[in-house]
Design a protein around this motif. Structure first.
Motif, mmCIF file in Angstrom:
data_model
loop_
_atom_site.group_PDB
_atom_site.id
_atom_site.type_symbol
_atom_site.label_atom_id
_atom_site.label_comp_id
_atom_site.label_asym_id
_atom_site.label_seq_id
_atom_site.Cartn_x
_atom_site.Cartn_y
_atom_site.Cartn_z
ATOM 1 N N ALA A 154 51.658 42.897 35.929
ATOM 2 C CA ALA A 154 49.808 42.571 35.637
ATOM 3 C C ALA A 154 49.705 41.618 34.467
ATOM 4 O O ALA A 154 48.454 41.182 35.085
ATOM 5 C CB ALA A 154 49.641 44.126 35.125
ATOM 6 N N LEU A 155 50.388 41.922 33.512
ATOM 7 C CA LEU A 155 50.196 41.103 32.769
ATOM 8 C C LEU A 155 50.943 40.213 32.129
ATOM 9 O O LEU A 155 50.984 39.138 31.324
ATOM 10 C CB LEU A 155 50.534 41.486 31.683
ATOM 11 N N ASP A 166 42.218 43.985 29.415
ATOM 12 C CA ASP A 166 43.733 44.047 30.214
ATOM 13 C C ASP A 166 44.202 44.843 30.535
ATOM 14 O O ASP A 166 45.207 45.159 32.504
ATOM 15 C CB ASP A 166 44.556 43.058 30.331
ATOM 16 N N ILE A 167 44.381 45.681 29.900
ATOM 17 C CA ILE A 167 45.585 47.286 29.379
ATOM 18 C C ILE A 167 44.977 48.493 30.627
ATOM 19 O O ILE A 167 45.738 48.820 30.938
ATOM 20 C CB ILE A 167 45.516 47.671 28.212
ATOM 21 N N GLU A 168 43.490 48.358 30.588
ATOM 22 C CA GLU A 168 42.703 49.241 30.935
ATOM 23 C C GLU A 168 42.807 48.590 32.408
ATOM 24 O O GLU A 168 43.224 49.847 33.434
ATOM 25 C CB GLU A 168 40.672 49.368 31.173
ATOM 26 N N ARG A 169 42.931 47.817 33.092
ATOM 27 C CA ARG A 169 43.344 47.184 34.354
ATOM 28 C C ARG A 169 44.801 47.675 34.545
ATOM 29 O O ARG A 169 44.984 47.908 35.746
ATOM 30 C CB ARG A 169 42.670 45.987 34.780
ATOM 31 N N MET A 170 45.432 47.351 34.377
ATOM 32 C CA MET A 170 47.146 47.611 34.363
ATOM 33 C C MET A 170 47.230 48.713 34.895
ATOM 34 O O MET A 170 47.855 49.263 35.645
ATOM 35 C CB MET A 170 47.554 47.254 33.039
ATOM 36 N N ARG A 203 50.803 56.780 33.856
ATOM 37 C CA ARG A 203 49.594 56.069 32.956
ATOM 38 C C ARG A 203 50.593 55.957 31.799
ATOM 39 O O ARG A 203 50.408 55.736 31.017
ATOM 40 C CB ARG A 203 47.971 56.653 33.053
ATOM 41 N N ASN A 204 50.640 57.500 31.398
ATOM 42 C CA ASN A 204 50.592 57.413 29.645
ATOM 43 C C ASN A 204 52.490 56.584 28.578
ATOM 44 O O ASN A 204 52.238 56.473 28.360
ATOM 45 C CB ASN A 204 50.737 59.077 28.913
ATOM 46 N N ARG A 205 52.711 56.764 30.005
ATOM 47 C CA ARG A 205 54.241 56.371 30.006
ATOM 48 C C ARG A 205 54.225 55.156 29.559
ATOM 49 O O ARG A 205 54.963 54.274 28.518
ATOM 50 C CB ARG A 205 56.038 56.668 30.884
ATOM 51 N N ALA A 206 53.085 54.300 30.677
ATOM 52 C CA ALA A 206 53.412 52.943 30.488
ATOM 53 C C ALA A 206 52.268 52.235 29.582
ATOM 54 O O ALA A 206 52.429 51.721 28.714
ATOM 55 C CB ALA A 206 52.943 52.555 31.900
ATOM 56 N N LEU A 207 51.164 52.976 28.955
ATOM 57 C CA LEU A 207 50.108 52.752 27.672
ATOM 58 C C LEU A 207 51.304 52.804 26.241
ATOM 59 O O LEU A 207 51.346 51.705 25.629
ATOM 60 C CB LEU A 207 49.655 53.340 27.639
#
Length: 404
Positions: A141-142, A154-158, A167-171
C-alpha cells in the motif's frame, strides 16, 4: 513587454520555439512564456544561481496556472535564490532522492532491528513478525511513497480492509516505523501519520479447552506423532507448562538443568528469568533426541518455527473436532486451571510471567467455572438448611471446572 492573459492566449506557434518575456518580475531573473512549434505553452523562469550559472525552470502551463500565480511563483523563487535557499529544480531533485517507505522498512529490518536485538530490546521472533507484517500490509500500500509524503488518509486506506487484530498490529508497526523516521529526520517531528488513526476494538479472548477437548486433542496428537514428532512434543510441552510459544521453541539444552528441573529463559517479555518445570515437562524434554543445541528442532541447526507448530496444532484440532482453538489457548488453560485450584494473584502473576498483576487479576476475576462451583456449594448448604436437613458438604476441589 508586460504579459497579459489575452496575449498569452493569442500567441501562435512558429517554425521554432519562441520565448516572450514579461517585464513585471524584477530580480536576477525573468519570467516568460515558451511556445513550441507544436503549440505547447509553458511559463518559464530564467535566473542565475548563487554560483553565477544561468538556469531555467518550468513553472507550469498557462491553461492550468493564471498569470498572476506565475508572477508570484517567479518572485518567490527568485527571492529564495537570492537568500541562498534551494531553488525549485534543486528541491525537485531532493524530492526524487527522498527515502521511500520501502527504504524505511528495509533499514528497519536490516539495521535497526538487528541492533535492537543485540541490545536485548527485541527478539528474533518479533523481527520475523515485523518482516511478515510489513511485506503483507505496509509495502503493497505504501512502499513506493516517500516517507515525508505519507498522510493519515494513506494510513487509513492501508488499514481499511484489515480485520480487528490484524488492523491493530499493522497500525502499531506503521507507527513504530514513522516514529523512527522522525528520529532519523526523514519526517518533521510530531508528524507521525498513524497518530489519531482509530484502532479496532479487540474483545478479550477467554477460550479454554475443556476436559473432553483436551482428551480428544491428546488422541489426535498421538495419531500424528509418527509424522510430526517434534511438533507434537512442543504442543504437549506448551499444554503442561503454560509458557509462551516463543519461549518454549527457543529452549536450548544449555538452558535446562535436568537434575533440578529448572529452565533458564534468557529472553522474555519480562527479561531473563528462571522457570521451574513440572515433572511432565521434564519427561517430555528427556524423551527428545539431541539433534543439536535446540530442544525442539527437526534439523539440529535451527529451532522449530512458530508456523510449523501452529499448523500441527490446527490439524490436530481439526482431527479432534475442536473448533475456534489457538495455540495460546493452551497457556490460558494452564493459568485458568491454576486459578480454579485457588491460586492467588501473586502465584498467577508468576505463572503468567507478566510484570504487572493486571492479567492475573483478569483470570482471577473473570474465570466463571470456580464461581459457579462456589455458587453450587453454597446453594446446596442453604437448601439443606431450609428443609431442616443436613446438606452434604461437597469439597470445592471435587467440582468439575472444565479447565483440566
Amino acid at each position: 513587454m508586460a504579459l497579459t492573459e489575452r496575449r498569452i492566449r493569442d500567441m501562435k506557434p512558429g517554425p521554432k520555439t519562441v520565448f516572450v518575456w514579461d517585464n513585471r518580475v524584477s530580480g536576477k531573473g525573468r519570467l516568460g512564456v515558451r511556445i513550441t512549434p507544436a503549440g505547447a505553452k509553458a511559463f518559464v523562469l530564467d535566473y542565475f544561481d548563487a554560483g553565477g550559472t544561468r538556469r531555467r525552470m518550468t513553472l507550469g502551463r498557462p491553461g492550468e496556472m493564471p498569470l498572476a500565480s506565475a508572477r508570484e511563483t517567479a518572485s518567490r523563487e527568485l527571492a529564495a535564490v537570492r537568500d541562498g535557499k534551494p531553488d525549485m529544480a534543486e528541491r525537485q531533485q531532493q524530492r526524487r532522492a527522498a527515502p521511500t517507505v520501502a527504504r524505511l522498512v528495509e533499514d528497519f529490518l536490516t539495521v535497526e532491528g538487528p541492533a535492537r536485538i543485540a541490545r536485548g530490546r527485541m527478539t528474533e521472533n518479533t523481527l520475523h513478525q515485523y518482516r511478515h507484517g510489513a511485506g503483507k500490509y505496509l509495502l503493497p500500500a505504501l512502499g513506493e511513497m516517500r516517507v515525508e509524503d505519507v498522510k493519515r488518509a494513506d494510513i487509513e486506506r492501508m488499514a481499511a480492509s484489515l480485520p480487528g487484530t490484524t488492523r491493530n498490529r499493522a497500525l502499531a508497526l506503521a507507527s513504530r516505523l514513522f516514529t523512527l523516521a522522525e528520529i532519523w529526520e526523514w519526517r518533521t517531528p510530531g508528524s507521525n501519520p498513524v497518530r489519531k488513526v482509530e484502532r479496532a476494538r479487540e474483545e478479550a479472548r477467554d477460550r479454554v479447552l475443556s476436559g473432553s477437548e483436551m482428551a480428544a486433542l491428546a488422541a489426535a496428537l498421538a495419531d500424528m506423532e509418527s509424522r510430526k514428532r517434534m511438533q507434537v512434543a512442543a504442543i504437549r510441552f506448551l499444554a503442561v507448562t503454560g509458557l509462551r510459544v516463543g519461549e518454549a521453541l527457543a529452549i536450548a539444552w544449555d538452558h535446562v538443568d535436568a537434575e533440578t528441573g529448572r529452565l533458564l529463559i534468557p529472553e522474555s517479555k519480562t527479561g531473563r528469568k528462571w522457570h521451574d518445570l513440572p515433572t511432565p515437562a521434564v519427561e517430555i524434554l528427556a524423551a527428545l533426541p539431541r539433534l543439536g543445541p535446540w530442544a525442539f528442532t527437526t534439523t539440529g541447526r535451527v529451532p522449530l518455527r512458530y508456523r510449523a507448530v501452529q499448523v500441527a496444532f490446527r490439524d490436530a484440532c481439526h482431527a479432534a473436532g475442536i473448533g475456534d482453538a489457538r495455540l495460546h489457548d493452551l497457556r490460558r488453560g494452564v493459568i485458568s486451571a491454576a486459578a480454579a485450584s485457588g491460586a492467588n494473584v501473586a502465584v498467577l502473576q508468576r505463572l503468567l510471567g507478566h510484570k504487572t498483576v493486571a492479567m492475573a487479576m483478569r483470570y482471577a476475576t473473570e474465570l466463571r467455572d470456580p464461581v459457579q462451583a462456589t455458587r453450587e456449594h453454597v446453594a446446596t448448604q442453604m437448601a439443606a438448611a431450609m428443609t431442616g436437613k443436613p446438606g452434604e458438604v461437597i469439597p470445592l476441589h471435587r467440582q468439575n471446572t472444565g479447565t483440566k
